[in-house]
Enzyme design. Structure first.
Site, PDB file in Angstrom:
ATOM      1  CG  HIS A 157     -16.103 -20.959  21.429  1.00  0.00           C
ATOM      2  ND1 HIS A 157     -14.826 -20.499  21.200  1.00  0.00           N
ATOM      3  CD2 HIS A 157     -16.340 -20.734  22.745  1.00  0.00           C
ATOM      4  CE1 HIS A 157     -14.321 -20.032  22.327  1.00  0.00           C
ATOM      5  NE2 HIS A 157     -15.213 -20.159  23.280  1.00  0.00           N
TER       6      HIS A 157
ATOM      7  CG  ASP B 165     -15.034 -20.362  17.528  1.00  0.00           C
ATOM      8  OD1 ASP B 165     -15.427 -19.369  18.169  1.00  0.00           O
ATOM      9  OD2 ASP B 165     -14.417 -21.314  18.041  1.00  0.00           O
TER      10      ASP B 165
ATOM     11  CG  HIS C  11     -13.814 -24.466  20.152  1.00  0.00           C
ATOM     12  ND1 HIS C  11     -13.894 -23.400  21.021  1.00  0.00           N
ATOM     13  CD2 HIS C  11     -14.095 -25.568  20.903  1.00  0.00           C
ATOM     14  CE1 HIS C  11     -14.217 -23.828  22.227  1.00  0.00           C
ATOM     15  NE2 HIS C  11     -14.348 -25.150  22.184  1.00  0.00           N
ATOM     16  CE1 TYR C  12     -12.781 -18.986  14.159  1.00  0.00           C
ATOM     17  CE2 TYR C  12     -14.489 -19.396  12.536  1.00  0.00           C
ATOM     18  CZ  TYR C  12     -13.761 -18.515  13.319  1.00  0.00           C
ATOM     19  OH  TYR C  12     -14.019 -17.167  13.266  1.00  0.00           O
ATOM     20  CB  THR C  13      -7.644 -23.499  14.646  1.00  0.00           C
ATOM     21  OG1 THR C  13      -7.759 -23.430  13.219  1.00  0.00           O
ATOM     22  CG2 THR C  13      -7.653 -24.962  15.088  1.00  0.00           C
TER      23      THR C  13
ATOM     24  CD  GLU D 102      -9.833 -24.836  19.182  1.00  0.00           C
ATOM     25  OE1 GLU D 102      -9.978 -24.448  18.006  1.00  0.00           O
ATOM     26  OE2 GLU D 102      -9.961 -24.092  20.172  1.00  0.00           O
TER      27      GLU D 102
END
Length: 252
Positions: free
Chosen positions: A141, A151, A34-36, A99
């Site tokens: 994700h 993401d 994921h990215y935040t 993340e």
């Protein structure tokens, strides 16, 4: 608080209360990146540790490569949300989530620093080796929730991870050719593309109707495997790249 972590990669414990027990029969066989997607790392970490948000991830990787472990791997973190892959819907129970700090498309999406990707690669390699996670089950994700998520996005360097031994990757076919299918189209060629997407793992119906769900899946596929052009339209490059990925799977 224990200072030990699950991984042999250098990491620091930063516990989140947002987790539960995995089902007794659950096997960890997926890694989700994921990215935040928030303005700052601090805001993202606070959210992942706030009980009222009911979201979390096992690991959190800063842009400078610092790694935090927020949830023990033995526990079920709440990172995948409503998602599906290869017909399975409870992705949280069978996966580990990482993340990766990046503001994302909403807050100024940017390239991921080399030191951050090096840390993600080392961590992912360690996780996959310990749990026996197959390369094709290292996913974005957006792969498992294409109608909701973007993401870690088209700037995420999956090729760099593959060079480190993480994930399933093929060289994408060059952009070009006369084949185009898009939302609203119908027929056997659409059904063939849907069948290939399902074989790889995406949650689409093989109906022969190029609907919004198919467009979302095609877009997610392009973000991960053919990021040069992400438009949700099936062109020759998209089909050829999907063929290459399927051909590289065991049993194909």
């Amino acid at each position: 608080m224990s200072i030990s972590t699950d991984t042999s990669v250098k990491a620091r414990v930063h516990p989140s209360p947002n987790h539960g027990a995995r089902p007794d029969e659950a096997t960890i066989d997926m890694l989700i990146l994921h990215y935040t997607g928030m303005p700052s790392a601090e805001a993202a970490l606070q959210r992942l540790c706030d009980p009222s948000t009911e979201v979390s991830a096992h690991y959190f990787v800063h842009e400078d490569g610092q790694i935090l472990q927020c949830v023990p791997e033995s526990c079920r973190a709440w990172h995948a949300g409503k998602s599906t892959w290869k017909g399975e819907e409870d992705i949280n129970s069978r996966s580990i989530g990482i993340e990766i700090v990046n503001p994302g498309h909403e807050w100024g999406y940017r390239s991921f620093p080399e030191q951050q990707i090096a840390a993600v690669s080392d961590l992912a390699l360690d996780i996959c080796a310990r749990h026996g996670i197959a390369a094709w089950n290292v996913l974005a994700h957006s792969d498992i929730a294409p109608d909701r998520k973007e993401d870690p996005g088209e700037l995420f360097p999956w090729e760099a991870l593959a060079r480190a031994g993480v994930g399933h990757h093929v060289d994408p076919a060059p952009i070009g050719g006369n084949l185009f299918m898009q939302e609203g189209d119908a027929g056997q060629p659409v059904e063939a593309v849907q069948s290939m997407l399902v074989l790889y793992g995406y949650g689409v119906d093989v109906s022969g109707e190029f609907d919004a769900t198919t467009r979302h899946a095609v877009t997610a596929f392009q973000r991960h495997f053919r990021p040069e052009k992400v438009d949700g339209i099936v062109d020759q490059s998209t089909v050829e790249t999907l063929h290459r990925l399927l051909a590289a799977l065991p049993g194909f």
